[in-house]
Design an enzyme around this catalytic site. Sequence first.
Site, PDB file in Angstrom:
ATOM      1  N   HIS A   6      -7.475   6.199  -3.713  1.00 47.57           N
ATOM      2  CA  HIS A   6      -7.755   5.363  -2.539  1.00 47.57           C
ATOM      3  C   HIS A   6      -8.004   6.121  -1.240  1.00 47.57           C
ATOM      4  CE1 HIS A   6      -3.157   4.927  -1.483  1.00 47.57           C
ATOM      5  NE2 HIS A   6      -3.472   6.124  -1.897  1.00 47.57           N
ATOM      6  N   HIS A   7      -7.958   7.455  -1.280  1.00 49.05           N
ATOM      7  CA  HIS A   7      -8.284   8.221  -0.073  1.00 49.05           C
ATOM      8  C   HIS A   7      -9.729   8.712  -0.060  1.00 49.05           C
ATOM      9  CE1 HIS A   7      -4.169   7.995   1.073  1.00 49.05           C
ATOM     10  NE2 HIS A   7      -3.744   8.775   0.111  1.00 49.05           N
ATOM     11  N   CYS A   8     -10.477   8.420  -1.124  1.00 52.05           N
ATOM     12  CA  CYS A   8     -11.850   8.895  -1.201  1.00 52.05           C
ATOM     13  C   CYS A   8     -12.822   7.787  -0.819  1.00 52.05           C
ATOM     14  CB  CYS A   8     -12.163   9.392  -2.611  1.00 52.05           C
ATOM     15  SG  CYS A   8     -13.791  10.167  -2.736  1.00 52.05           S
ATOM     16  N   SER A  30      -3.760   7.309   2.997  1.00 53.61           N
ATOM     17  CA  SER A  30      -2.738   8.194   3.475  1.00 53.61           C
ATOM     18  C   SER A  30      -3.182   9.612   3.682  1.00 53.61           C
ATOM     19  CB  SER A  30      -1.644   8.218   2.467  1.00 53.61           C
ATOM     20  OG  SER A  30      -0.756   7.234   2.695  1.00 53.61           O
ATOM     21  N   ARG A  61      -1.943  12.924  -1.137  1.00 54.25           N
ATOM     22  CA  ARG A  61      -1.589  11.684  -1.802  1.00 54.25           C
ATOM     23  C   ARG A  61      -2.733  11.216  -2.628  1.00 54.25           C
ATOM     24  NH1 ARG A  61       0.599  14.220   0.521  1.00 54.25           N
ATOM     25  NH2 ARG A  61       1.626  14.119   2.497  1.00 54.25           N
TER      26      ARG A  61
END
Length: 350
Positions: A142-144, A345, A349
Site C-alpha cells: 500500500h505504499h506504492c 506509512s 513498511r
Amino acid sequence: ISHPTNLYTSLPQTCLPIVYHPDYNITFMGLEKLHPFDAGKWGKVIHFLKEECFLTDADIVEAREATEEDLLVVHTKHYLKRLKWSVVVATITEIPPLLFLPNFLVQRKVLRPLRTQTGGTIMAGKLAVDRGWAINVGGGFHHCSSNKGGGFCAYADITLAIKVILTTSVVCGSAGFQGNGHERDFLEDRRVYIMDVYNSHIYPGDGHAKRAIRRKVELDWGTEDSEYLQKVELHCEGALNELRPDIIVYNAGTDILDGDPLGGLSISPQGIVKRDEIVFRAAKQRGIPILMVTSGGYQKRTARIIADSILNLRQQGLIRGGAGQSEGLPLRATHMESSSGSAGSTSTRE
C-alpha cells in the site's frame, strides 16, 4: 474486466479462493534478514493452515507473476525502467546491500516474488467477484503508487486489482501505516472510497495522499484493543452505509500487533482476529464481495495470527474451508485496509 490480462484462467470449483505461490517467499543469501519484515511469512501461513486441515495444495489457487503488460495498467514505463537499477530497488525495499548486486539477481530474487504476489492480488480480485470472497496470502503493497515505490512496496497491487477488475470500490485500511500509495493513485477518482485506520505519528505522513481518504481514522501511540475495535466497527459500518461499492479491498496488515517495532500500536493477537471478523461480517451482511491482502507486520508470530484469523473466519461461517466449500455472493464490493499505522506509512513498511 476493464483491462485484458492472462492472469485469469478457469479454475475448478474445488479450489478455495485462496491465492498463493511458494515464489512469494524471498530468500537470498540472508540479505532478506536485514529488513525487519519476515520475508518467509507467506509460506508459514500456508503451513499452519495445512496443519489445521483447512486446506491442501489442491485447494490453493496458484498465483501467476504479473507481466509488464499487467503492470503498465497502472505503472509508468519510466517507473518500471527505474526498477532495473539495483540502487532504486535497494531504496524501495530498504535493504541497502542490494545496491551492490547485479540487477538480474535483484529481479529474480526480490522483484519476481513481489510481481508474483501482485499477480496474486489481481487474481484474488477476480475470485472475490466470482465467489464472494478471496484472500491473497501475500500482497497489500500500500505504499506504492503508479510512479513511486517505498516501504518494501515495489508494485501497486491494490491499485492494479481495482483498475483491472472493477469500476466502483471501497478501500478500507485498518493498518499501522497510512496507505499512501493507492491514495495517491485515486486522488481524483470518486469511484474509489478510501477508509484508512492508522497510526498518525509514523511513516509515511503523506499529507498530499491524505486528501484521497474519505473516512480517516487516525490513532495515537499505543492504542489498545477496545478503542481500536470500536473505531474499526463504527467506521466500517459508517463507510458501508454511505455507499454500496462493487468490492471491498481489505488491507489486513498485522503491524498493529503489540510489540511491533514499527507500527507503534498495542493490539493483541485476539484483537487482530476480531478485526478481520468485523470487516468480513460487515461485507457478508451486505452481500459485498471482499478481497483480503495480508500487507505488513514485523514480528515472527504474525504468520500464526494470520492463519488463526482465517481459521476463525471459517468458524464464524464468514468463509468456507475445504474442497468445493467456497460460496458465492452477488457482485458488490468495497476495499478495506488494515495494518499498524496509516494507509501510507513510512519507509520500512509493507
